[in-house]
Motif scaffolding. Sequence first.
Motif, PDB file in Angstrom:
ATOM      1  N   LYS A  99       3.447  13.869 -11.777  1.00 40.91           N
ATOM      2  CA  LYS A  99       3.849  13.166 -13.312  1.00 40.91           C
ATOM      3  C   LYS A  99       2.501  14.084 -14.511  1.00 40.91           C
ATOM      4  O   LYS A  99       3.718  14.476 -15.109  1.00 40.91           O
ATOM      5  CB  LYS A  99       3.930  11.963 -13.162  1.00 40.91           C
ATOM      6  N   GLN A 100       1.502  14.461 -13.709  1.00 35.60           N
ATOM      7  CA  GLN A 100       0.868  15.396 -14.078  1.00 35.60           C
ATOM      8  C   GLN A 100       1.335  16.851 -14.923  1.00 35.60           C
ATOM      9  O   GLN A 100       1.538  17.219 -15.484  1.00 35.60           O
ATOM     10  CB  GLN A 100      -0.702  15.635 -13.874  1.00 35.60           C
ATOM     11  N   GLU A 149       4.958  17.408 -14.312  1.00 30.62           N
ATOM     12  CA  GLU A 149       5.989  16.888 -15.414  1.00 30.62           C
ATOM     13  C   GLU A 149       6.032  17.076 -16.711  1.00 30.62           C
ATOM     14  O   GLU A 149       6.599  17.906 -17.305  1.00 30.62           O
ATOM     15  CB  GLU A 149       6.890  16.016 -14.680  1.00 30.62           C
ATOM     16  N   SER A 150       4.681  16.922 -17.132  1.00 31.08           N
ATOM     17  CA  SER A 150       4.549  17.120 -18.341  1.00 31.08           C
ATOM     18  C   SER A 150       3.825  18.263 -18.989  1.00 31.08           C
ATOM     19  O   SER A 150       4.328  18.763 -19.856  1.00 31.08           O
ATOM     20  CB  SER A 150       2.890  15.956 -18.534  1.00 31.08           C
ATOM     21  N   ILE A 204       7.952  19.376 -19.490  1.00 32.16           N
ATOM     22  CA  ILE A 204       8.195  19.157 -21.292  1.00 32.16           C
ATOM     23  C   ILE A 204       7.404  19.745 -22.078  1.00 32.16           C
ATOM     24  O   ILE A 204       8.256  20.157 -23.056  1.00 32.16           O
ATOM     25  CB  ILE A 204       8.022  17.669 -21.218  1.00 32.16           C
ATOM     26  N   ASN A 205       6.517  19.390 -21.938  1.00 37.17           N
ATOM     27  CA  ASN A 205       5.424  20.148 -23.416  1.00 37.17           C
ATOM     28  C   ASN A 205       5.796  21.947 -23.088  1.00 37.17           C
ATOM     29  O   ASN A 205       5.708  22.140 -24.091  1.00 37.17           O
ATOM     30  CB  ASN A 205       4.060  20.203 -22.978  1.00 37.17           C
ATOM     31  N   LYS A 223       4.227  23.097 -26.489  1.00 33.52           N
ATOM     32  CA  LYS A 223       3.233  21.558 -26.708  1.00 33.52           C
ATOM     33  C   LYS A 223       2.122  22.139 -25.527  1.00 33.52           C
ATOM     34  O   LYS A 223       1.030  21.228 -26.145  1.00 33.52           O
ATOM     35  CB  LYS A 223       3.879  20.379 -26.927  1.00 33.52           C
ATOM     36  N   ASN A 224       2.448  22.370 -24.576  1.00 35.02           N
ATOM     37  CA  ASN A 224       1.849  23.631 -24.407  1.00 35.02           C
ATOM     38  C   ASN A 224       0.214  24.055 -25.031  1.00 35.02           C
ATOM     39  O   ASN A 224       0.105  25.329 -25.716  1.00 35.02           O
ATOM     40  CB  ASN A 224       1.998  24.176 -22.219  1.00 35.02           C
ATOM     41  N   PRO A 228      -3.989  21.505 -16.895  1.00 33.02           N
ATOM     42  CA  PRO A 228      -3.850  20.123 -17.406  1.00 33.02           C
ATOM     43  C   PRO A 228      -4.840  19.329 -17.479  1.00 33.02           C
ATOM     44  O   PRO A 228      -5.857  19.234 -17.143  1.00 33.02           O
ATOM     45  CB  PRO A 228      -3.467  19.721 -15.477  1.00 33.02           C
ATOM     46  N   THR A 247      -5.812  16.504 -16.505  1.00 31.16           N
ATOM     47  CA  THR A 247      -5.960  15.503 -15.684  1.00 31.16           C
ATOM     48  C   THR A 247      -7.113  15.887 -14.737  1.00 31.16           C
ATOM     49  O   THR A 247      -7.665  17.064 -14.848  1.00 31.16           O
ATOM     50  CB  THR A 247      -4.644  15.886 -14.513  1.00 31.16           C
ATOM     51  N   THR A 264      10.403  25.802 -15.138  1.00 27.90           N
ATOM     52  CA  THR A 264      10.941  25.505 -16.703  1.00 27.90           C
ATOM     53  C   THR A 264      12.024  26.207 -16.827  1.00 27.90           C
ATOM     54  O   THR A 264      12.944  25.351 -17.245  1.00 27.90           O
ATOM     55  CB  THR A 264      10.074  25.115 -18.037  1.00 27.90           C
TER      56      THR A 264
END
Length: 229
Positions: free
Chosen positions: A106-107, A109-110, A113-114, A119-120, A134, A136, A151
């Motif tokens: 999930k980390q 995955e973000s 998305i970013n 937004k990265n 990341p 995390t 992506t």
Amino acid sequence: DAIEKGFDRKEQWEDLIKVKLPEFAKSINIPSERLEYVASIHRDKGHPHIHIMFWEREQEIQKNFIHKSISNKFRVSLNKYIFNEEYTEALKQRDAIKEDFITEEKQLESLFINELLGKNTQIETTSTVDFYYPETMYLDRISKEDINEITNQLLELRKNLPKTGSIDYKYLMKEEELIKKIDSISKQILKASPSLKKEFDKYIKKSVEIAEISGNGKKEDIEKVKELA
């Protein structure tokens, strides 16, 4: 194992058979109240074992052959009973590994998305490669190139997904080309993230261990266990 579990003693074998044999007999349509049997314990050095003969009390032969799958099922049931503590603990450990894997996934995955949203921001540049860090404690740094490539592949995959119904992996199995693409992206994700790959490998290893405890870990079956896991 036999000594540790007490199976160098007749009484331990007797208790085991009294508990488990009715279950086996029922699977071949002999009710426990009509079950009769005789058993012989052989305490051979390094190989304590038991021989069992059993029959329906009225001695009406229903089948003169027991399929290998049924006897294997009984063997697995015996192993799970004898090694219950080890089996239960291994299942708990596998579940914990799976939870860690899902958390890391999930980390990651973000990051996809970013990347899509632009937004990265956490980035480190070496002489040749840009890396994302990341937010995390789990994941290693991931190359910007990998995130961008994966992506784009996910976006391309989305175009080919069914517009209705479930898109769970198991429901897409009939779409051979789609599954190949999903598998390919999955492998790329694991390659891009060594820490995620580490959790993945731990899960596979623990699944094999569980199969071995339950008696499903024969060499010819290990690859099937890995594939299923």
